[in-house]
Design a protein around this motif. Sequence first.
Motif, mmCIF file in Angstrom:
data_model
loop_
_atom_site.group_PDB
_atom_site.id
_atom_site.type_symbol
_atom_site.label_atom_id
_atom_site.label_comp_id
_atom_site.label_asym_id
_atom_site.label_seq_id
_atom_site.Cartn_x
_atom_site.Cartn_y
_atom_site.Cartn_z
ATOM 1 N N GLY A 572 0.856 -1.181 0.000
ATOM 2 C CA GLY A 572 0.000 0.000 0.000
ATOM 3 C C GLY A 572 0.892 1.231 0.000
ATOM 4 N N PRO A 573 0.661 2.171 0.905
ATOM 5 C CA PRO A 573 1.493 3.388 0.939
ATOM 6 C C PRO A 573 2.813 3.147 1.689
ATOM 7 C CG PRO A 573 -0.239 3.531 2.582
ATOM 8 C CD PRO A 573 -0.449 2.225 1.878
ATOM 9 N N ASN A 574 2.953 1.969 2.277
ATOM 10 C CA ASN A 574 4.110 1.682 3.133
ATOM 11 C C ASN A 574 5.158 0.846 2.399
ATOM 12 O OD1 ASN A 574 2.438 2.848 5.074
ATOM 13 N ND2 ASN A 574 1.610 0.847 5.656
ATOM 14 N N TYR A 575 6.315 0.736 3.056
ATOM 15 C CA TYR A 575 7.372 -0.125 2.519
ATOM 16 C C TYR A 575 7.827 -1.110 3.592
ATOM 17 C CZ TYR A 575 7.892 2.996 -1.473
ATOM 18 O OH TYR A 575 7.649 3.709 -2.616
ATOM 19 N N PHE A 614 20.263 3.461 8.827
ATOM 20 C CA PHE A 614 19.305 3.721 7.748
ATOM 21 C C PHE A 614 18.658 5.086 7.948
ATOM 22 C CE2 PHE A 614 14.849 3.523 6.295
ATOM 23 C CZ PHE A 614 15.090 3.403 4.932
ATOM 24 N N THR A 615 18.715 5.890 6.917
ATOM 25 C CA THR A 615 18.110 7.225 6.998
ATOM 26 C C THR A 615 16.608 7.107 6.733
ATOM 27 O OG1 THR A 615 20.161 8.022 6.040
ATOM 28 C CG2 THR A 615 18.322 9.578 6.122
ATOM 29 N N ILE A 616 15.825 7.463 7.748
ATOM 30 C CA ILE A 616 14.366 7.354 7.596
ATOM 31 C C ILE A 616 13.887 8.538 6.748
ATOM 32 C CG2 ILE A 616 12.159 7.266 8.846
ATOM 33 C CD1 ILE A 616 13.910 6.410 11.332
ATOM 34 N N PRO A 617 13.247 8.264 5.617
ATOM 35 C CA PRO A 617 12.836 9.384 4.761
ATOM 36 C C PRO A 617 11.751 10.239 5.429
ATOM 37 C CG PRO A 617 12.213 7.267 3.792
ATOM 38 C CD PRO A 617 12.874 6.968 5.087
ATOM 39 N N ASP A 618 11.731 11.483 5.049
ATOM 40 C CA ASP A 618 10.716 12.387 5.607
ATOM 41 C C ASP A 618 9.320 11.839 5.338
ATOM 42 O OD1 ASP A 618 12.656 14.039 6.456
ATOM 43 O OD2 ASP A 618 12.508 15.447 4.759
ATOM 44 N N GLY A 619 8.449 11.998 6.301
ATOM 45 C CA GLY A 619 7.064 11.573 6.102
ATOM 46 C C GLY A 619 6.825 10.109 6.440
ATOM 47 N N SER A 621 7.495 6.770 9.346
ATOM 48 C CA SER A 621 7.963 6.304 10.653
ATOM 49 C C SER A 621 8.342 4.829 10.509
ATOM 50 C CB SER A 621 6.863 6.474 11.703
ATOM 51 O OG SER A 621 5.770 5.642 11.355
ATOM 52 N N VAL A 622 8.987 4.304 11.549
ATOM 53 C CA VAL A 622 9.475 2.917 11.455
ATOM 54 C C VAL A 622 8.776 2.046 12.488
ATOM 55 C CG1 VAL A 622 11.493 1.447 11.725
ATOM 56 C CG2 VAL A 622 11.713 3.625 10.562
ATOM 57 N N ASP A 623 8.377 0.871 12.069
ATOM 58 C CA ASP A 623 7.692 -0.086 12.938
ATOM 59 C C ASP A 623 8.417 -1.431 12.909
ATOM 60 O OD1 ASP A 623 5.626 0.357 14.515
ATOM 61 O OD2 ASP A 623 4.044 0.053 13.013
ATOM 62 N N LEU A 688 8.271 0.641 7.003
ATOM 63 C CA LEU A 688 8.421 2.079 6.829
ATOM 64 C C LEU A 688 7.011 2.595 6.557
ATOM 65 C CD1 LEU A 688 10.909 3.874 6.806
ATOM 66 C CD2 LEU A 688 11.026 3.598 4.336
ATOM 67 N N LYS A 689 6.454 3.243 7.576
ATOM 68 C CA LYS A 689 5.022 3.550 7.499
ATOM 69 C C LYS A 689 4.801 5.009 7.157
ATOM 70 C CE LYS A 689 0.907 2.242 9.867
ATOM 71 N NZ LYS A 689 0.311 1.548 10.951
ATOM 72 N N LYS A 690 3.944 5.209 6.188
ATOM 73 C CA LYS A 690 3.615 6.577 5.765
ATOM 74 C C LYS A 690 2.859 7.239 6.912
ATOM 75 C CE LYS A 690 3.230 9.502 2.240
ATOM 76 N NZ LYS A 690 4.423 10.103 1.632
#
Lengths: 691, 631
Positions: A572-575, A614-619, A621-623, A688-690
């Motif tokens: 979906g919108p996440n990775y 790992f650089t968390i991209p803007d927008g 969060s990490v789960d 990587l959650k939007k």
Amino acid sequence: MFKRIIFTLLFIPTFFLTLKADSEEEKKIKAEIWGNTQAEFKITQIPKQWENESAVIIATRLDYSLTKSTTEKVYSHHRIKLLDKAAVKEFSELSFNEKYVNTNLFGKANSYSFVGVKIIKANGTEKEVDLSKAVKADDDSRKEMKFAVPDLEVGDIIDYFSAGKQIYKDVYPPDIYENFLFEGEYPVMKRVVQFRFTKGTTLESKVYNGAPDFIKTDEDKEMVYTLVDTMRNKSEDLLWTYDHRTAPELRYKKTSYFASSIEFSATSYVTGYDPNLSNIGFILDYFDANFKNETDPKKIVNELYYLLRNPLYLKAYFSIEPDHPMGADYDGDLFFRLINKVLIKRKIAHNVMLLPSAEVGPLNEHLNLSTCDAVIRVNTTPPMYLGRVAPFSMINEIPATLEGMEGVVGSIWPRKFPDNDQSKSVPKSTQDQNSTTTTMTVALNPEDNSKLNVNRNTVSKGHNKRTHQYLAVTNYDYLKAYDLPKYQAKSSSLMSSILKKYNEEKKKLEQRQAQDYNIRDTKLKEDIESSMEVKVSDYKNFKLKSLGMWEESPNIEYSDDFTIENVTKKAGPNYILELPKLIEAQTEIKDKQKKRDRDIYMKYARSFLNEINFTIPDGYSVDGLEALNKEVKNNTGGFISTAKIEGNTLKITSKKYYSGNYFPASDWPKMVEFLNAAVDFTKAKVLLKKK
Amino acid sequence: MRYLLVFLGITAVSSILAQDNTKLATELQLKYKDSPVAILSAETNFEFSKDPNRPLIKVLVKETEKYLSLRFNSRITKSVLYDSNSEVEKFYGSSSLKGEISERTKYCGKYTSEGYFYDDSKFCSQSINLKELGEVWTINTVKSVNDSKYLPSCYFQDEYPTVSRKITFTFPSTIDIELKEFNFQGNSIIKSESTVGNNRVVSFTVSNLGPVQDVGYKPGIQHHAPHVLILVKSVKNGSSTQNLLASVDDLYAWYHSLVLKLNTNPEPFKATVASLIKDKKTDEDKIKSIFYWVQDNIRYIAYEDGIAGFKPDDAQNVYEKKYGDCKGMANLTKEMLKIAGFDARLTWIGTRQILYDYSIPSLAVDNHMICTVVLNDKKYFLDATEDNVSFGDYAERIQNRQVMIENGDKYILDKVPTFDKTRNLEQHSYTSKINSELLEGVGKFTLHGETKKDFVTHYTHTQNDKKQEYLEGYINDKKSDFKISDVKVGDMTERSGPLDIDYAFSIANSVSSFNNEMYVDMDPEKDFKNTVIKDDRLVDIDFGEKIYKKFHVELETPTGYTVATVPENLTVSEPDFSFSITYSKNGNKVIYNREISVEKGTITKANFPKWNDAIKKLSKAYENQLVLKKK
């Protein structure tokens, strides 16, 4: 004397096939071998438990005799039931080479005269194969002849022998010794080996891990040694083992009344150095030119060791050309003799040690010195250990298989020094000494979020570093590292010509630098792909920071950049990110490997440390960090990992270590525990959650 | 059957000055990173002449090659291959740095061509020491060929890059030779013809040719490498003309003359034939019984020594030895069928590797032999070297290939039928559900055609004690988190129809849970993921068979969860290949279907960009996850 020397005394298995059809002698031998067969060579059935094997060796027999000290006879006879098409193929294209004729059955002879092959069909009919149809084998095959066995089918028995005789008139009969492992490719119902010697020659043997031994009988003028082994299973693939320590084995050698013990041979070796035999002129010239007034033993030993590792001096002393310095190979014991002589000359106290390889076991279990190697101990505080020189070897980094092994130590040289160090071994290296640390900065590829951009820095030390050195260092880099003014002292005309050649090589290597670096980058890229099980694109910016071959910079260090394809999964919108994969695929224990009753032998203790930033991209969060925190530690080793967020960085660390090089089989479940923890870690994912 | 091939290199009239060689070598080194040398110039002269004693044309092949070293302190081996029909007369050379090779330094021996057990191939080799970048070695060889029939073609490429090459054919006007050109397009090959005295001289000059690429999935060399096929047709003797291989009639006449030399004695296999057909009611069943017996009981072992490369072994010999090459197996099939009363004939064929057909009179046209049986006016082609192929079915390598069937003094030309991709369908399905974080369920493979044949052949040739491992590896691609149980394989001895493999599975790495969501990887197989073709590949891809794979997954949505996101579908459709991925919902099930086709089993070079683009899309699509959300 050393492992690297191949014993040419041991029979050279050249093979002469006599194709004269049915000569009288051939008929006689056939009658002898096939006519008066022992009961086991009449068997046609195999036990139920082996019905699912590819083939079963029903019987195998070797008869070796050396009589009157000159007449050698070797008969070897095999009967094998073929149970599938793979076995039919294996035995249907038979060649006269060691694989078939000597099928690992101790028996080798320097001259065979006759070979016989017959097939026993499932209905009991027997047919001898006409070997006159044999054709010449290829020149590079190390085989003389080959032939396709006709009418061979699944369920058939192939029964073949080779028989040879050789008389030694002007030379001594060959030496006989072997470390024989009983387990081979196929199970064996019955194996008989018989040695027969004229009195005065004896066979010494020792058995391990439940193997049977020879039974000795006195037959008038001859001594007969007979070994019988029955119902032997085939060998199994085992992780981390030295077969010679864990599998059923027989070690034997032919001896005479005058034979000496291994300890005696070892002692003779370490005391037998004659300093007068080595010419150290080049070395003294080097010291005169560069370190004439140096008195610090550590400094002198260092200079000496790295001088003898120098491609230039390899040419001078060992006739090794400097064009492929990383492939240089060193035989014999000249290296140790040179060191010994220089140290005596410079009045630096030292001992020569001879240590047994751990692969074979304690010294008194070795048949001869071919499985031992020398080490020179310099009596500084702490001691300096000088092992056999290799392109990247360093002082105190001796071959891992010699570490911790107790050997024989020669008297101190020069004699006037006190000999206070009573140790007979070199300490074992630790997991901290043999470690690899990889630090990675990772970010989503801004143009294509299915890819990851990685910047990696690798530092490796101790025994761990060798793999990295052969991946990351080129021959050019190596020669360049030795391109120091101190090594350019032209002290003799020979040295001048060597120097000239050396400088030419360096120039040439410079010209092919681009090509070599291209090969290196390809190797590194492929290594990442296979070890991380990913697809890499855009490998670049390799930087070799240290070769890891000098005292002042003993670790190899390099950095590189690359892009990994398709390791992010879109949900979906996440990775979903498989970041733990980047610590490389871990050893997985298969179901059939879980039970283990043989001890665990590894080359050395070691550790692997990883840090992934790992650089968390803007927008986003990490789960899912919980699954990345693991800790399993026990006496055999451990796996510890952590994951935390620091600002916009996800920091994942891991350490896997093996705390020793040997563990009893009973410790296997503990090892499996931390090995599994590492595997579980690499399969964990983060989301990587939007936002 | 023997396949003859001559790589050439040659002479050199080099105008490049020595000082330029280092510069050129540096440039070539960067262009051809894997090549230790380049052929600076090469000249080969084929001199044809009539054998005074026999009705044959002899050929003297004189070759001078200049090798430019692109390395320092390296070695290469220069080999000249020959056989019982040829001799290496001279082999010597020298380098610009005073290196030398001579008759004394050469070493000769025997080797066996790939795929054979024994043949008459021999080699002479010289070790060439490359001391310096830019060093030039001039190597001269002279080889004599006793019969031009065995020298069918000449290739321009070498294992090393070629700067310039000239190939010259010189033959008396009394000899009729046709030089057929293949794959010249895209290569700058210049042809010139002249008459010198009584000789016709034809030359081909080529420049800047890359090396033969060492890559996988290559079509046969005839399909892509520039070459000249040498057809020595006839020779004039005064006013009469003697045909050599003037037409396919002559080719057949020679083949047939070899067949006439056979001394068939069917006695040894009569009883076997009788027992094989005893209970068979139909002709088809009788043929099957004999054909399958040869497939199962005769091992392929090829002795291709001299004339044995073209003449089949007698049927009784093959029967007794239980091994033979394709000709021997075809001949035994034929003779056993004849004993059973059928019209069976030997049949020559060039497999998929071969470019030519029987419009060309050359030994290079075929490389294989099968048997044709005529039943009710219909021809069936029987290739006993192909394990597990059923009667009426044809292995991919012989499909759509022209055949020459024996017919007494004449022959019949025909073609093996072709099948479309559905013959090779590999159908795979999961019926699955999620249990904790495991994807569990039952799976089924249904294998057809080539995929079935390949599986059964591998399985039956795997050691008994490793068969289970092979089977599991086939199903789970050796992935350790893909556990398998209850494997059931259909009847592998049944040649006709598809083969089913059923199993139960539990996959550990396909479901990830985060908070209230589950992410499911619906396709753990990911066929063709990342199979991008490298930019520098020059030859087409030939997978060897048409590819058609279908993968179907049914996933039961876990209780308490609903489908939040279904990944996008993918469709790529090109004439040569197509990929599709579709997701759909059916009640509480999510259905995933993936299809991959490579229509002819080949990807032409022109289509590489399209293929790579499609593979990138496919690889990306594989990473898309189904999202399930807690209600």
